[in-house]
Design a protein around this motif. Sequence first.
Motif, PDB file in Angstrom:
ATOM      1  N   THR A 116      -3.512  -1.270   7.526  1.00 42.13           N
ATOM      2  CA  THR A 116      -2.241  -1.678   8.103  1.00 42.13           C
ATOM      3  C   THR A 116      -1.956  -0.914   9.394  1.00 42.13           C
ATOM      4  OG1 THR A 116      -1.352  -2.150   5.903  1.00 42.13           O
ATOM      5  CG2 THR A 116       0.231  -1.926   7.700  1.00 42.13           C
ATOM      6  N   SER A 143       0.852  -1.187   0.000  1.00 43.91           N
ATOM      7  CA  SER A 143       0.000   0.000   0.000  1.00 43.91           C
ATOM      8  C   SER A 143       0.883   1.231   0.000  1.00 43.91           C
ATOM      9  CB  SER A 143      -0.906   0.011   1.241  1.00 43.91           C
ATOM     10  OG  SER A 143      -1.601   1.236   1.360  1.00 43.91           O
ATOM     11  N   ASP A 144       0.364   2.364  -0.508  1.00 45.53           N
ATOM     12  CA  ASP A 144       1.100   3.618  -0.380  1.00 45.53           C
ATOM     13  C   ASP A 144       1.229   3.989   1.096  1.00 45.53           C
ATOM     14  OD1 ASP A 144       1.180   3.753  -3.113  1.00 45.53           O
ATOM     15  OD2 ASP A 144      -0.289   5.361  -3.302  1.00 45.53           O
ATOM     16  N   PHE A 145       2.354   4.614   1.431  1.00 49.24           N
ATOM     17  CA  PHE A 145       2.610   5.022   2.817  1.00 49.24           C
ATOM     18  C   PHE A 145       3.189   6.436   2.812  1.00 49.24           C
ATOM     19  CE2 PHE A 145       5.872   5.616   6.091  1.00 49.24           C
ATOM     20  CZ  PHE A 145       5.125   5.445   7.248  1.00 49.24           C
ATOM     21  N   PHE A 152       5.986  -1.601  10.666  1.00 49.30           N
ATOM     22  CA  PHE A 152       4.835  -1.972   9.847  1.00 49.30           C
ATOM     23  C   PHE A 152       4.375  -3.365  10.255  1.00 49.30           C
ATOM     24  CE2 PHE A 152       6.466   0.518   5.850  1.00 49.30           C
ATOM     25  CZ  PHE A 152       6.376   1.703   6.567  1.00 49.30           C
ATOM     26  N   LEU A 182       0.398   0.475  12.481  1.00 45.46           N
ATOM     27  CA  LEU A 182       1.741   0.982  12.711  1.00 45.46           C
ATOM     28  C   LEU A 182       2.002   1.009  14.211  1.00 45.46           C
ATOM     29  CD1 LEU A 182       1.615   4.073  10.324  1.00 45.46           C
ATOM     30  CD2 LEU A 182       2.615   1.852   9.815  1.00 45.46           C
ATOM     31  N   ARG A 212       0.764   7.237   8.124  1.00 45.89           N
ATOM     32  CA  ARG A 212      -0.350   6.332   7.890  1.00 45.89           C
ATOM     33  C   ARG A 212      -0.224   5.671   6.528  1.00 45.89           C
ATOM     34  NH1 ARG A 212      -4.825   8.337   4.780  1.00 45.89           N
ATOM     35  NH2 ARG A 212      -6.167   6.826   5.853  1.00 45.89           N
ATOM     36  N   PHE A 213      -0.907   4.521   6.377  1.00 46.65           N
ATOM     37  CA  PHE A 213      -1.032   3.829   5.101  1.00 46.65           C
ATOM     38  C   PHE A 213      -2.318   4.257   4.416  1.00 46.65           C
ATOM     39  CE2 PHE A 213       2.166   0.908   6.690  1.00 46.65           C
ATOM     40  CZ  PHE A 213       2.791   0.456   5.538  1.00 46.65           C
ATOM     41  N   GLU A 243       7.273   9.645   1.085  1.00 49.50           N
ATOM     42  CA  GLU A 243       6.273   8.709   0.584  1.00 49.50           C
ATOM     43  C   GLU A 243       6.944   7.446   0.071  1.00 49.50           C
ATOM     44  OE1 GLU A 243       2.270   8.768  -2.195  1.00 49.50           O
ATOM     45  OE2 GLU A 243       3.880  10.187  -2.636  1.00 49.50           O
TER      46      GLU A 243
END
Length: 269
Positions: free
Chosen positions: A122, A99-101, A146, A124, A116-117, A206
């Motif tokens: 997900t 996923s993008d983070f 993660f 943290l 955050r994701f 990112e």
Amino acid sequence: NHAGVWSGHNRQLCDFHKGNEGMIFFFKRRKLVLDMFTHRQMVFDAAKPKMAAHFYPDWWKALKTEIPINNDLFPTATMKRCMGIVDHYKHGIIQPLWSDFRIELAAIGDPNFSARFSDSTTRLSQHPSILRGSFAPESHYAHIKFDNPWVARCDDDVYFKWESPTWSMTRLNDYILLPGTIEFKYQYSMNVNLFFIKQSKAVMLEMKFGQPLVHLTPLTERPIELRHHMVDKSEFERFCQGEKISNINRYRAYRRAREVEEKVCPFKF
């Protein structure tokens, strides 16, 4: 008599060796099977850990094998021919980010950050900096763990080196993936610890879906067979019970108990 028996046996051995001089025997190495489990369908469909050769970076693929330098009569080999890199990708497994983070870091000296994701799923967490003493102070680094949507299990007691996929990083001064050595016979967790590096001013960093996140290299020459499995959440959480024994003393006690149980089990071959 015994002497006659042994002398006959020795003659047979000699005859065998004489008849097979010059022959080479090849023994196929048994595969190392690594089973990987997730309960998230999208992660199973689009973010499977795979053999590292699937993740050669684009800059490396674009390189020519040789280039001319100055007025040299012979071209110079590029990193496309670097055996250190080629073999590194032959023997490992890479897990991509699922996923993008994003993380917003305060400037050096300020311990605050926000992360955050994009999947909003997900989890943290972080370890208090007091647990690592003077290493990587909060003034300069933000520690994030993660919760990995994958767990792994292996029937063989083989260790894996846990490394950063450095060759796929676009900015080498954004974060550090913390290295280590781990096995998947007695524990199954694959949670990922990173230190994000603070700058002289506040920044937003990112990490993108699909980018290599972890490079795992087994400490064995046996070929690897990866198997991926979808399980329900309760089954997945059963695997995650290993996180509760991450303390080294509890881990060792648990491992000793497992080893004793395996030795006395009459059906263990």
